[in-house]
Structure formats: C-alpha cells, structure tokens
Motif scaffolding. Structure first.
Motif, PDB file in Angstrom:
ATOM      1  N   ALA A  69       0.828  -1.208   0.000  1.00  0.00           N
ATOM      2  CA  ALA A  69       0.000   0.000   0.000  1.00  0.00           C
ATOM      3  C   ALA A  69       0.860   1.256   0.000  1.00  0.00           C
ATOM      4  N   ALA A  70       0.417   2.262  -0.737  1.00  0.00           N
ATOM      5  CA  ALA A  70       1.166   3.521  -0.836  1.00  0.00           C
ATOM      6  C   ALA A  70       1.201   4.223   0.517  1.00  0.00           C
ATOM      7  N   TRP A  71       2.185   5.121   0.679  1.00  0.00           N
ATOM      8  CA  TRP A  71       2.363   5.741   1.991  1.00  0.00           C
ATOM      9  C   TRP A  71       1.148   6.551   2.454  1.00  0.00           C
ATOM     10  N   PRO A  72       0.397   7.245   1.571  1.00  0.00           N
ATOM     11  CA  PRO A  72      -0.778   7.945   2.105  1.00  0.00           C
ATOM     12  C   PRO A  72      -1.816   6.993   2.713  1.00  0.00           C
ATOM     13  N   ASP A  73      -2.032   5.837   2.072  1.00  0.00           N
ATOM     14  CA  ASP A  73      -2.968   4.865   2.643  1.00  0.00           C
ATOM     15  C   ASP A  73      -2.417   4.278   3.931  1.00  0.00           C
ATOM     16  N   GLN A  74      -1.101   4.056   3.967  1.00  0.00           N
ATOM     17  CA  GLN A  74      -0.480   3.578   5.206  1.00  0.00           C
ATOM     18  C   GLN A  74      -0.629   4.619   6.316  1.00  0.00           C
ATOM     19  N   LEU A  75      -0.580   5.877   5.947  1.00  0.00           N
ATOM     20  CA  LEU A  75      -0.755   6.939   6.934  1.00  0.00           C
ATOM     21  C   LEU A  75      -2.176   6.944   7.496  1.00  0.00           C
ATOM     22  N   ALA A  76      -3.157   6.906   6.619  1.00  0.00           N
ATOM     23  CA  ALA A  76      -4.550   6.923   7.075  1.00  0.00           C
ATOM     24  C   ALA A  76      -4.840   5.726   7.973  1.00  0.00           C
ATOM     25  N   LEU A  77      -4.430   4.540   7.537  1.00  0.00           N
ATOM     26  CA  LEU A  77      -4.681   3.343   8.337  1.00  0.00           C
ATOM     27  C   LEU A  77      -3.865   3.338   9.616  1.00  0.00           C
ATOM     28  N   GLY A  78      -2.670   3.894   9.564  1.00  0.00           N
ATOM     29  CA  GLY A  78      -1.851   3.950  10.770  1.00  0.00           C
ATOM     30  C   GLY A  78      -2.494   4.798  11.849  1.00  0.00           C
ATOM     31  N   LEU A  79      -3.046   5.924  11.467  1.00  0.00           N
ATOM     32  CA  LEU A  79      -3.725   6.779  12.447  1.00  0.00           C
ATOM     33  C   LEU A  79      -4.957   6.082  13.012  1.00  0.00           C
ATOM     34  N   VAL A  80      -5.708   5.402  12.149  1.00  0.00           N
ATOM     35  CA  VAL A  80      -6.884   4.656  12.609  1.00  0.00           C
ATOM     36  C   VAL A  80      -6.459   3.554  13.573  1.00  0.00           C
ATOM     37  N   ALA A  81      -5.409   2.808  13.206  1.00  0.00           N
ATOM     38  CA  ALA A  81      -4.932   1.726  14.067  1.00  0.00           C
ATOM     39  C   ALA A  81      -4.435   2.265  15.402  1.00  0.00           C
ATOM     40  N   ASN A  82      -3.744   3.401  15.394  1.00  0.00           N
ATOM     41  CA  ASN A  82      -3.269   3.988  16.651  1.00  0.00           C
ATOM     42  C   ASN A  82      -4.430   4.403  17.545  1.00  0.00           C
ATOM     43  N   HIS A  83      -5.515   4.853  16.942  1.00  0.00           N
ATOM     44  CA  HIS A  83      -6.700   5.207  17.728  1.00  0.00           C
ATOM     45  C   HIS A  83      -7.253   3.965  18.427  1.00  0.00           C
ATOM     46  N   PHE A  84      -7.403   2.884  17.678  1.00  0.00           N
ATOM     47  CA  PHE A  84      -7.891   1.651  18.290  1.00  0.00           C
ATOM     48  C   PHE A  84      -6.883   1.102  19.294  1.00  0.00           C
ATOM     49  N   SER A  85      -5.605   1.314  19.048  1.00  0.00           N
ATOM     50  CA  SER A  85      -4.574   0.849  19.972  1.00  0.00           C
ATOM     51  C   SER A  85      -4.711   1.535  21.323  1.00  0.00           C
ATOM     52  N   ALA A  86      -4.991   2.824  21.321  1.00  0.00           N
ATOM     53  CA  ALA A  86      -5.172   3.538  22.585  1.00  0.00           C
ATOM     54  C   ALA A  86      -6.365   2.971  23.358  1.00  0.00           C
ATOM     55  N   LEU A  87      -7.424   2.612  22.648  1.00  0.00           N
ATOM     56  CA  LEU A  87      -8.572   1.994  23.302  1.00  0.00           C
ATOM     57  C   LEU A  87      -8.205   0.621  23.863  1.00  0.00           C
ATOM     58  N   ALA A  88      -7.439  -0.148  23.097  1.00  0.00           N
ATOM     59  CA  ALA A  88      -7.051  -1.485  23.550  1.00  0.00           C
ATOM     60  C   ALA A  88      -6.176  -1.430  24.786  1.00  0.00           C
ATOM     61  N   ASP A  89      -5.327  -0.416  24.892  1.00  0.00           N
ATOM     62  CA  ASP A  89      -4.460  -0.290  26.065  1.00  0.00           C
ATOM     63  C   ASP A  89      -5.250   0.071  27.314  1.00  0.00           C
ATOM     64  N   ALA A  90      -6.190   0.986  27.180  1.00  0.00           N
ATOM     65  CA  ALA A  90      -6.878   1.525  28.356  1.00  0.00           C
ATOM     66  C   ALA A  90      -8.161   0.776  28.704  1.00  0.00           C
ATOM     67  N   THR A  91      -8.959   0.459  27.690  1.00  0.00           N
ATOM     68  CA  THR A  91     -10.263  -0.176  27.934  1.00  0.00           C
ATOM     69  C   THR A  91     -10.442  -1.355  26.990  1.00  0.00           C
ATOM     70  N   PRO A  92      -9.637  -2.404  27.149  1.00  0.00           N
ATOM     71  CA  PRO A  92      -9.660  -3.507  26.174  1.00  0.00           C
ATOM     72  C   PRO A  92     -10.983  -4.251  26.120  1.00  0.00           C
ATOM     73  N   ASP A  93     -11.761  -4.211  27.206  1.00  0.00           N
ATOM     74  CA  ASP A  93     -12.997  -4.984  27.220  1.00  0.00           C
ATOM     75  C   ASP A  93     -13.995  -4.508  26.178  1.00  0.00           C
ATOM     76  N   VAL A  94     -13.831  -3.314  25.640  1.00  0.00           N
ATOM     77  CA  VAL A  94     -14.771  -2.851  24.631  1.00  0.00           C
ATOM     78  C   VAL A  94     -14.649  -3.651  23.338  1.00  0.00           C
ATOM     79  N   PHE A  95     -13.549  -4.377  23.179  1.00  0.00           N
ATOM     80  CA  PHE A  95     -13.390  -5.190  21.980  1.00  0.00           C
ATOM     81  C   PHE A  95     -14.020  -6.567  22.136  1.00  0.00           C
ATOM     82  N   LEU A  96     -14.377  -6.939  23.359  1.00  0.00           N
ATOM     83  CA  LEU A  96     -14.968  -8.241  23.591  1.00  0.00           C
ATOM     84  C   LEU A  96     -16.446  -8.190  23.238  1.00  0.00           C
TER      85      LEU A  96
END
Length: 1023
Positions: free
Chosen positions: A644-671
C-alpha cells in the motif's frame, strides 16, 4: 458469519456431537441433585437443555417442558459461576506448571501470591484473581462474503479418501484406532513410525479397523516430525487420493509433562463421530473450491503464537519457491498442531517442491524455527494461493465453517495494560521495554510505509531516487562489514560508497528530523510504567535498531525518555533480542539474573518468544497497532496490502493507533460486538472519508482551473471547515478558496421556476403526504400560503403520492402558476444578488454529498449559466437531471458510468445525519428593507443531537489535523485509495460495527414526506 447448515439426521441416528455412550455431556449440578446427569438427544433437540427430562412443575415428566431439569431456572448464574471457577483453576494449574509443577511449582506460586499481596494490596490481588478466572465471551465469528453450501451425502465412491498418521508415540495407537474406526467411508491408511517396535504396536492396533482398504506402515528417520512423512514419504500415495486427513500422535512435551488436551481436541474436531466426519467430507463434495479444513486453535495456543515467530527465514525461502507472498509481521491462520482434512490438489504446490528428507533437520527437541514449523504456518497460504478456500471449524465443534480463524484473540483483551503490567512486574527487579511500536508509535501502519514516506521526502529535498533500495543495500553491506547492527551514520557512510555524489550528512539529518516529527508516545503504556513502584527496580529501553542511545534520547518525545534509566541498543551493544544474545548481556550489565527480568514489547519473536526461552519472567506482550487489524475480527476489513502507498499507510496507521489507545486503556470494549462512540466514528470513519474526498476535490479544482469551492449547506458545514485546514497545510492549496454556500432543494427550487413548464420539476421524485406538505417542502411556506389562497384549504388537504399522481398535482397547481412565478422572481433576484456577492465571476464548483444533482440543476437555471458540481456519489437520476446544466463528477460512484453497488448511496442517511450543521435548513432570503437576510426552517438539531454531531465533527477534524501534520511537506501529495476510504463506513452501515447513538440523530426528510428518519439503530456499550 456465513456458514453451512448441519447435515440432516435420520430418525434413530445418534446425535452428531454425542459422546461415546451416545449422550450429550452431563451437568454436574443435575448430578448433585440426584439425576444421572445425561440427557437424550431427543430432549436436547426439544428443549435445548443438556439434562435428562425431570418432573415438570405439576410433577409429571414431559420432554417438551422447559422446566425438565430442576436446575434449569438457575442455569445463567450456575453456568457463570462454574465457568469462572474452572477458569480460575485452569489459570492456577498453568501457573504451577510453568514454575516447575508439583510442590516446587506450588511453593513458587504461593510465594508470588504473597509478593503480589504486599505489592498490590488486597484489592489488587482480588482484582487479579477475578481476571484470572475470567473466560472470554463466545467469539464473534469472522464475517465473510462467501456462503458455504450445505454438505452433500457421501458414499463409498464419492472420493478416494486417505488418512496419513505419524505415530511417533506408539502407546497412543489404541486411541487413534478408536478414532479411525469412526470413518463412514472406505479409506487408505498411511502410517509412519520411527522404529520396529512402534511398527509392530501400530500394526496390531490398526490392522482390524473396519473400512481400511489398504494399510501401509513405513519406518522413517526421526526428522521432519509429521510433516516430512506427509510431503516426502507418502507423496505419491497422497497425490493418488482426492481427500487426505493428516494426523499425528501429538504429546507436546515441551512443558515437561504430557499435554493430552490439545491432541484430543484436534482428534475430536476431525474424527469425533461418524456423522462429524461425514459432514466434513460432505462439505468437500458440496464446495469444489474447499481445499483445507482444520479446527480452530486450541485454547492453549497464545495469540502471539499465530505469527511466524522464528520461522520467518525458513518460510520466506519456501514461499519464494512456491510463489506465495507472506507478511513477516502479520498474524496468520494456520492448523496449529498440523491436523486437518485437505483436498490433495490444494496441497499440490507443496508436493511439487519434491523436498528431500535431508531438507528437514534431525530431531533434537526443537521448539521452533525448523522447516516443519514453517510449513505448518504455510499450509493456509499455499491453499489460498492455489485458488482454494481454507476453512476453520469453530472450537465448540458446531458444524460450520469460516474463512478466517479466531486465533484466541480475545485472551489479549481481558485486562487493561496497566493491570497486566502491574501484576507481572511483582517479581521483577529489572524491567526492559522495547522502543518502537511499544514506547512510541509512528503514524504509519508499518515501518515500510514510513520508509516510503521518508524516501519521497528525500527525493523532494535532494532529488535522490530509489532511496528505499539504496538504504536497504547500504544497511546490509554495513552489517556484513561490521558484523553487528550498524549505526545510522555508518549506514549513510556505506551509502556514500554506493553513490559517491550523495550528501550523507544531510540524508542523516532528514531521517532524524522526520522521526522526531512523526514519533508519538504510547500513552497507555507510559501510564502503566508510571504506575509501577520503583523501589530499587530499574527500567531500561532495549531495542534492535540503528539509532544509538544518544540519538534516541534526542529523537524520542521527552515523556518517553524520562521513564528510562538506561538504553541498550543493538548497534552499540552488538547483541540482538531476536538472536537471543541481548538478554544475557542485559542481565550481566545490570547484575540481575534473567529469572528476575521482565520484558515488555510488541515483537512476537524478539520480545515474547525469546524471553520465554531465556527463562525470564513471562513477558508482557503489547500488540503493535497494526496487528489489531489482523487480530480483531471486526477490524480485519481495514487491512491493507503489503505494498500500500504511503498515504494509505498513513490513514490506516492513524486509525490503528486510535484503536490501539482503546485497547491499552479499555480492552474490554473489543470483547463481543465492536461498538463505537461518536468520537471513534468521527476519527476512524468520517475523518478519513472527508480527507480523501477533499484531497481529490483539491486536485480536480487545480486541474480544471477552479478557484472557488462552494460547499452547499448543510452537508457542507464540516467540509468547509476541513478544507480550510487543507489550505493552511500546504501552499499548493492556498489559491483555491472555499465558501459555505447557503442552498437547499427548496430555496433553489422556487428560485429556478421561470415558466409553467418548470412547475413540473418541483414534482420530481417520490412523496407521500398532503398537497400542503408537498408545496411547503418543495417550494416553501410562502408558496404554500399562496397556493392555499387560490385553491382553498380543502384542496391543500388532498393526499398526494408521487410519482404516481404527478400529472394530477400539476393540474391542481395550475391555477396558482402566476402567483408561484411571482414568488420565484423575487426569490431569484435575491439569490442572484447573494451569488454575485459570494462568487461573482470566479470559476466555481458546487460541492455536495450528491445523489441526483438537483441543486446544481436549480442553480444553473436560476443563474441562467452553466454550473459545475463535485459529489461523493451520483445516482441514476443524475443522467436526466443534470443534462445540459454543466459538468458533474463524483469521487466514489457515478451511476451514469459506474455499475455495481455504492457504499455512499447505500448508507446515505447515515452520512447526511452526521454531515449536517447546527442550523436548520436554509429556506431563502428575506429581502425587506433592501437587505438579504437568510431564513431557515423552524427546526434544526436540538441541543442533545448537536452535541453528538459536534463530537463527531471534532474527532473528524482531529484525524485530518493529524494526517496533515504527519504528511508535513508532502501534504499536497496526499492521495488515497477511494475504495479503502469507504470501508469504515461500510463496517458501520452493514452492522459489523455498532453505533447505537445513531438512533438518536437522523434526517428531516420533508422533501419526500417521510418526516424524521433516524440514521441507524443498534445495541449499547460504546467504544
């Protein structure tokens, strides 16, 4: 989840999932209450209860009674308590086992418990016990567009069937003979053993199995375990079959004691009963593209085990020969334990390699990193690359298939990161922490995406092309010369040898400055580290990389640097984590035994597997953000290709980092089902979509010479704000101005009326309601009053259904034509004055969500000039409605040229609900006193609704700000994959992600007479 229906069962046949005695598993509660604890298949089918029918409330037996079991009314509480107790006991047993077992293991666990009590206090220990006994809820099945058909009946001649068994442990021969005796069709039995005694024992057990048409037992060298016999010893025999079952006498002695549960689980899933086997074979008969069927991973397989671990090199070598691509960092599906059913044609690429026996290492108790371990992880990829489907059986043995496995993903999300680290750190005297993806995160999904971005910055700054390749070559050469990981300046010195005229110092500066600008702290991890009492503990950074410690301290955010007492980097120490030599170096320098060292990191091999092998405290695995898109089934649609080109990697990276912050602090929301808050919706759904649309729009405007973008109210409210951020981010966009243009179908529709024939355009589309409501919605309140004064209130109450009554309504309105045209002239004069003040003679483009282009047509008519438009999507009505009015284009779907479904059109109400403004619909201008004051409809979003929408907008703008900041000097080059930008919207629209708060907002669709239409509805518990 798409799946197949269970095979029909004939009357009198045993229940497909019955135990050996023909009953379903017993209920311990029922046994304690005097029942024998078993239920007949009939009662299970009738009531869903797993106990034999007992007295009903009127003391009579009745198989149909929902009260057939005396504990039935208490099942939820009893099951929950029993599940938690069993989970706790299992956790205790495992803790004792990993500490040596027996009295020694028990003493170690008791000592640890005392230390935890002192460190965490009673409340902390109770919370830890609660977490240890917690069992993940039932998994959310991976969704797939593929629907498996129902299985077909199989007969003796349906397939040429064989089973290959590697019997390394001949003492298990009777167990396997019992399983093989359940085969419902004749089959060839191929068996490998490692010595003569085993051959004799196996022959005695297998010779009498019914249905075996040919038994072959072959002694093989003890190398390659069960994989070498499959691919080498029995190669020709298997190629002569249609379907092959692969089994082996697995004991898994690596823990120091026999682990029977994994083997029996796999055998039960594949050969548990004649009906179950017939179902598997029937699925191969029903689905010609089905290539592999295997059970979901046993619960003992950790999530991180579903990666390549130390098998990357071997897998890469084989995959290159096979022509199969692998992602060395990805999470993968695999038949863990190497037991499965397969179509032999689907495994043909592996057989075609003609691997010699010598390719497999001699047996020496290897835990990982061998050719057989690599091939175990390649089976699924090979089958898929050959054009076949690989399917997973659910852990509960339900007769169904899914195209992706669960991989025990839910176990990761049982505790917040801060609790996991606090409990694990109790025994630690030294804590080492990985740096990249653990302490800090880049905004790009993968390091490769960040490297491609850096390459473009270098090319723009210095004109150096092929930077990625040059840097990789230079790093490899420097590593060979130095016999260790090179430092950054050594890499660029080597690059100068490759390309003498480059500027190595400037290149080094660009890379360091880019890293400094991009890196962000992983706040959830830093908060967890800050909560650990130091009390003599040291906390150090440990990394395999090219930036020396001084450079890292300079590049990393200060919040990260202040947590670390020291820095161990492979380019300085000469020792790497993944090679295993960094750990003794660390322990020696810190004067702490490895058994008292805790490591925290994201790399499954270097940061998790290696510390296990080194005898350290069980490491804390911290999922890197990108891995979440592989791990969580609900997020898997977001995955991008490796290239994937770097702009798409950028968009997905920011989205993944957002979910990562949720997984670190409140992981039960993914269950359980993934449910998202307005903030998450704005950041991961709306923000990426709006940014993609606007960057496309800006490119189109520059190419067409447009210098004014007119964002139509109300959907243009957020778009106009976001575009101002683009203009401020890069000079290339500064010459195009954006303006929030007041417009609506009603206001422009009235102003566009020039003659009696134009009256019919106000009747386009569908409508259900009264004539008064129609005229008010389409032409405004003043028009409705004017018509009512002419035709009377009784006529205005007439029920109207469009398009069926279009001619009737046109005739009914004909007497009011002059009055309506007079109102139209006044409205047109006011709007033309507004347009002249706002746009003048500039080359403009109206911008809207779209669908039919009605406002663009109206503007063209009222202005008597061609007006161009740009949209998210246009539907089939645009072909006629926009004819002769100006150019129109759409980013995501244009039904005039595109075929197939459109995510934008499918979820139009959802988008309209969140892309709105705080004010009501624009209804025209009040021209009294020579002023042109805008007039709005009576009602817009109320305070509660706007609060939700404003949260969505704020988060969407935050995403755009983050993306523009990360892109920096390349902001004007942002260009995304339009299909990928719509996937989050589809996840919400199709219900893969739930957003229950959408039920509280919606669209006022007076134009069609539908009234208030909610955006969506869903259950509760937000992310």
């Amino acid at each position: 989840m798409a799946g197949s229906a269970p095979a029909p069962r004939t009357a009198g046949s045993p229940h497909p999932w019955a135990t050996s005695r023909g009953d379903v598993p017993h209920c311990p509660v029922a046994r304690r209450r005097g029942h024998d604890g078993f239920a007949s298949p009939k009662s299970v089918a009738a009531t869903g209860c797993l106990r034999r029918p007992g007295p009903t409330r009127d003391n009579r037996r009745d198989d149909r009674s929902p009260f057939c079991c005396p504990c039935a009314t208490h099942h939820p509480d009893i099951v929950a308590m029993s599940t938690r107790v069993h989970g706790l006991l299992r956790a205790v047993r495992r803790s004792i086992e990993v500490r040596g077992g027996g009295v020694r293991g028990f003493a170690a666990v008791a000592t640890r418990a005392w230390r935890m009590l002192r460190a965490l206090g009673p409340r902390g220990v109770i919370a830890r016990i609660h977490a240890a006994g917690r069992v993940p809820p039932p998994p959310v099945r991976p969704e797939t567009d593929h629907v498996f058909p129902a299985p077909l009946p199989v007969a003796a001649d349906t397939f040429r069937v064989g089973i290959m068994v590697h019997m390394f442990y001949p003492d298990l021969a009777d167990e396997f003979a019992a399983a093989l005796s359940r085969m419902p069709v004749p089959f060839v039995l191929l068996v490998s053993v490692t010595d003569a005694d085993a051959e004799q024992a196996v022959h005695a057990a297998f010779a009498q199995i019914d249905g075996v048409t040919r038994l072959e037992i072959v002694q093989v060298p003890n190398r390659g375990r069960d994989i070498a016999p499959l691919l080498v010893t029995f190669r020709e025999q298997i190629l002569g079959l249609d379907i092959i079952g692969h089994l082996h006498s697995k004991k898994s002695l690596y823990t120091g004691r026999t682990q029977d549960q994994w083997r029996t689980y796999l055998l039960d899933a594949l050969l548990g009963s004649r009906e179950r086997i017939a179902w598997h074979l029937g699925m191969f008969a029903a689905e010609p593209k089905l290539g592999l069927v295997y059970p979901e991973s046993h619960e003992s397989i950790p999530l991180w085990g579903h990666t390549w671990l130390s098998n990357v090199t071997a897998a890469a070598t084989i995959s290159q020969q096979l022509g199969v691509a692998i992602d060395p960092h990805g999470y993968i599906d695999m038949p863990a334990g190497s037991m499965f059913w397969a179509r032999s044609a689907a495994l043909q690429p592996l057989f075609a390699l003609r691997l010699p026996l010598e390719a497999f290492p001699e047996e020496s108790g290897q835990l990982d990193g061998t050719l057989q371990h690599a091939i175990e992880r390649l089976f699924v990829g090979v089958v898929r690359a050959a054009g076949y489907l690989s399917a997973v059986l659910p852990r509960d043995h339900t007769p169904a298939l899914s195209l992706e496995g669960e991989r025990n993903w839910q176990t990761y999300f049982l505790e917040p990161l801060i609790e996991r680290i606090a409990a694990t750190a109790v025994d630690a005297r030294l804590i080492s922490v990985d740096v990249f993806d653990t302490l800090v995160q880049r905004p790009f999904l993968t390091p490769e995406g960040a490297r491609r971005y850096l390459a473009r910055v270098v090319e723009l700054s210095l004109g150096l092309a092929d930077f990625v390749d040059l840097r990789a070559r230079a790093e490899s050469r420097a590593r060979v010369h130095l016999q260790r990981d090179p430092k950054l300046d050594e890499i660029y010195a080597e690059m100068a040898q490759l390309v003498p005229d480059i500027q190595p110092d400037r290149l080094r500066e660009i890379e360091i400055e880019t890293e400094r600008r991009l890196l962000r702290p992983r706040h959830g991890l830093l908060e967890a580290l800050a909560a650990i009492p130091r009390r003599g503990r040291r906390m150090v950074a440990l990394s395999d990389m090219y930036l020396p410690a001084d450079t890292l301290r300079n590049v990393l955010p200060g919040l990260v640097v202040e947590h670390m007492s020291d820095w161990y980097v492979s380019c300085e120490t000469g020792a790497r984590k993944d090679a295993g030599d960094a750990w003794p170096v660390l322990a020696e320098n810190e004067h702490v035994p490895l058994s008292a060292c805790l490591h925290i990191g994201d790399n499954e091999h270097a940061d998790v597997q290696q510390p296990h092998w080194q005898g350290m405290i069980t490491p804390v695995h911290v999922l890197r953000a990108a891995a979440l898109l592989d791990v969580v089934p609900a997020l898997r649609p977001l995955r991008a290709g490796i290239g994937a080109a770097w702009p798409d990697q950028l968009a997905l990276g920011l989205v993944a980092n957002h979910f990562s912050a949720l997984a670190d602090a409140t992981p039960d929301v993914f269950l359980g089902p993934l449910q998202i808050t307005p903030k998450t919706f704005g950041y991961v759904v709306l923000g990426p979509l709006v940014l993609d649309f606007l960057t496309w729009l800006a490119r189109e405007a520059r190419e067409q010479g447009v210098d004014r973008l007119l964002f139509l109210s109300r959907e243009g409210y957020l778009l106009a704000q976001a575009f101002e951020r683009l203009r401020a981010a890069h000079p290339a966009w500064s010459d195009v101005l954006g303006h929030y243009l007041l417009a609506s179908r009603q206001a422009t529709g009235l102003a566009a009326l020039r003659n009696a024939e134009d009256m019919r355009t106000a009747l386009d589309g569908s409508f259900n309601g009264s004539l008064a409501e129609l005229v008010s919605a389409r032409l405004g309140a003043a028009a409705a009053s004017a018509v009512a004064a002419i035709i009377g209130s009784e006529g205005m109450d007439q029920a109207i259904f469009l398009p069926e009554m279009r001619d009737t309504v046109a005739a009914r309105l004909a007497p009011a034509t002059d009055a309506l045209l007079a109102l139209a002239r006044s409205a047109r004069d006011a709007y033309q004055a507004y347009w002249n003040d706002t746009v003048g003679e500039h080359r403009a483009l109206v911008v809207d969500l779209g669908y039919a282009g009605t406002i663009q047509r109206n503007l063209s008519r009222l202005l008597d000039r061609s007006v161009d438009g740009a949209y998210f999507a246009l539907d089939h009505r645009a072909q006629e409605r926009l004819s002769g009015t100006g150019r129109a284009q759409a980013r995501y779907h244009d039904a005039r040229t595109d075929t197939g479904p459109s995510a934008i059109l499918a979820h139009d109400l959802l988008l309209e609900s969140v892309l709105t403004a705080p004010h009501a619909q624009f209804a025209g201008f009040d021209t009294q006193g020579g002023m042109h004051r805008p007039v709005y409809a009576a009602q817009g979003p109320d305070a509660a609704q706007w609060s939700v929408i404003e949260t969505v907008h704020t988060a969407a703008l935050a995403f755009i700000d983050d993306a523009l900041s990360a892109a920096g000097p390349l902001a004007a080059e942002l260009a995304f994959d339009a299909r990928a930008a719509q996937i989050p919207l589809e996840c919400v629209g199709r219900g893969r992600w739930s957003a229950p708060w959408l039920a509280g907002i919606g669209v006022d669709d007076a134009f069609s007479g539908r009234g208030r239409v909610p955006a969506a509805a869903g259950p509760a518990r937000p992310v």
